[in-house]
Design a protein around this motif. Structure first.
Motif, mmCIF file in Angstrom:
data_model
loop_
_atom_site.group_PDB
_atom_site.id
_atom_site.type_symbol
_atom_site.label_atom_id
_atom_site.label_comp_id
_atom_site.label_asym_id
_atom_site.label_seq_id
_atom_site.Cartn_x
_atom_site.Cartn_y
_atom_site.Cartn_z
ATOM 1 N N SER A 216 0.831 -1.212 0.000
ATOM 2 C CA SER A 216 0.000 0.000 0.000
ATOM 3 C C SER A 216 0.863 1.259 0.000
ATOM 4 C CB SER A 216 -0.923 0.006 1.215
ATOM 5 O OG SER A 216 -1.852 -1.061 1.145
ATOM 6 N N GLU A 219 2.169 1.772 -3.353
ATOM 7 C CA GLU A 219 1.070 2.165 -4.246
ATOM 8 C C GLU A 219 0.731 3.641 -4.097
ATOM 9 O OE1 GLU A 219 -2.843 -0.296 -5.653
ATOM 10 O OE2 GLU A 219 -2.689 0.165 -3.521
ATOM 11 N N THR A 220 0.988 4.211 -2.914
ATOM 12 C CA THR A 220 0.630 5.615 -2.663
ATOM 13 C C THR A 220 1.797 6.572 -2.905
ATOM 14 O OG1 THR A 220 1.076 5.268 -0.290
ATOM 15 C CG2 THR A 220 -1.200 5.064 -1.033
ATOM 16 N N MET A 255 -2.455 -5.486 -7.610
ATOM 17 C CA MET A 255 -1.692 -4.461 -6.889
ATOM 18 C C MET A 255 -0.194 -4.687 -7.043
ATOM 19 S SD MET A 255 -3.923 -4.127 -3.360
ATOM 20 C CE MET A 255 -2.812 -2.921 -2.641
ATOM 21 N N THR A 258 1.419 -3.646 -10.343
ATOM 22 C CA THR A 258 1.633 -2.214 -10.583
ATOM 23 C C THR A 258 2.681 -1.609 -9.654
ATOM 24 O OG1 THR A 258 -0.193 -1.634 -9.088
ATOM 25 C CG2 THR A 258 -0.719 -1.886 -11.428
ATOM 26 N N THR A 259 2.903 -2.201 -8.467
ATOM 27 C CA THR A 259 3.821 -1.593 -7.496
ATOM 28 C C THR A 259 5.223 -2.196 -7.519
ATOM 29 O OG1 THR A 259 3.053 -3.110 -5.764
ATOM 30 C CG2 THR A 259 1.967 -0.969 -5.901
#
Length: 351
Positions: A216, A219-220, A255, A258-259
């Motif tokens: 996460s 991802e941010t 997820m 993409t990360t």
């Protein structure tokens, strides 16, 4: 023989680990070989006294409760140590991993050039994997130091325990230690996201909550560096996905695709050409083709992509091992013993 004398002797021999066990002489791992430092066995009283000498009250209370304790110890001007105190045969034993006080430059670690390029990434997840003692922490420390010398950013490290001590150069660096500064990696990571970081080092993604938070964070918009005890890139991707319940695995594949930016898998070898160790390294870079394989649950095809993408910096572990052998750096026996596909590599080394 007191503990400082033992550690200085081990340091001069370039030992990676020192073992203090009652009934045995002090023993060091020197270039992967367990080597006694003298002939005189240590008594339980001597080992207990050494533990008392290097631990504080908090560590001793932890040890009394769990019969195990992890902490750090430093001899100024010599080295820092990652220490595990434990019980064996009813008495205390100590395992001490030497941590060099000075962070080595990436160029000195015999790593592929592409790893230096990973320090220019603005965001995403970079994983350095391998067995215990394979040099993961040293590689990550060198990457952090490279960024520390280049950027004006905020770096937070979450470690168990703190190993290399960084001095803020262009970056502001905060180092948090498990047990002393945070109660868990997951807790430290959750709160780190509220501390305005640009780069986060997570010592190990050892559970689902920590792994989920690390993904996460990547991802941010953060650059997240971490480790796993896996031996190659495809196993690393599978391990992460398998941490999740089956109903969430499609989501995590999306997820992760993409990360994830790169997986670097290391295996250390004893050098044949001179004293010392050298790493063989597998490198996976997350190209559009790799991201698609992760999304479509075709992780088993990742090794084929690595083999056909050498021109952009990818390399398989067996190719790296073969290169070390042909350069005269490691022996044929060691090369085959550590290979992912030993029969195939043996035929290649004969050719």
């Amino acid at each position: 023989m007191n503990l400082e004398t033992i550690l200085r002797q081990a340091h001069e021999a370039d030992a990676s680990d020192v073992h203090i066990v009652a009934g045995e002489p002090p023993t060091a791992r020197i270039h992967q070989v367990m080597t006694p430092l003298g002939d005189e066995p240590l008594t339980p009283e001597i080992v207990s006294g050494m533990f008392e000498e290097i631990s504080n009250r908090e560590v001793r209370e932890m040890f009394a409760q769990s019969k195990d304790a992890d902490f750090s110890y430093q001899i100024p001007g010599l080295a820092r140590y990652r220490v595990n105190a434990h019980m064996q045969k009813g008495v205390i034993g100590l395992a001490m991993r030497a941590i060099k006080t000075k962070v080595p430059p990436l160029a000195a670690l015999n790593l592929p050039e592409v790893i230096a390029r990973l320090t220019y990434l603005p965001r995403g997840l970079v994983l350095v994997t391998g067995d215990t003692g394979s040099g993961k922490s040293t590689t990550l420390a060198a990457m952090i130091q490279a960024m520390n010398q280049r950027y004006r950013k905020h770096i937070i490290t979450l470690e168990d325990p703190v190993e290399y001590l960084f001095e803020s150069d262009k970056c502001l660096i905060e180092q948090r230690e498990l047990g002393r500064d945070m109660i868990s990696f997951a807790s430290g990571l959750k709160h780190a996201l509220r501390q305005d970081p640009d780069i986060i080092l997570v010592g190990e993604m050892r559970d689902l909550e920590t792994t989920s938070l690390a993904i996460s964070a990547a991802e941010t918009g953060h650059l997240v560096l971490s480790t796993l005890h896996t031996v190659n890139a495809s196993q690393t991707v599978s391990r992460i996905i398998d941490m999740y319940p089956s109903g969430q695995q499609n989501q995590i594949r999306s997820m992760l695709s993409t990360t994830l930016q790169a997986v670097v898998s290391q295996t250390l070898f004893t050098r044949a050409d001179k004293p010392g160790m050298v790493p063989a390294v597998e490198v996976l870079l997350c190209t559009p083709a790799v991201r698609n394989l992760i999304r479509e649950n075709k992780v088993y095809e990742i090794p084929n992509v690595i083999e056909t993408s050498r021109q952009i910096g990818m390399t398989s572990l067996d190719s790296s091992i073969a290169e070390l052998y042909f350069n005269g750096t490691i022996t044929k026996e060691d090369a085959i013993a550590q290979a992912v596909h030993p029969d195939k590599l043996e035929r290649q080394l004969v050719a």
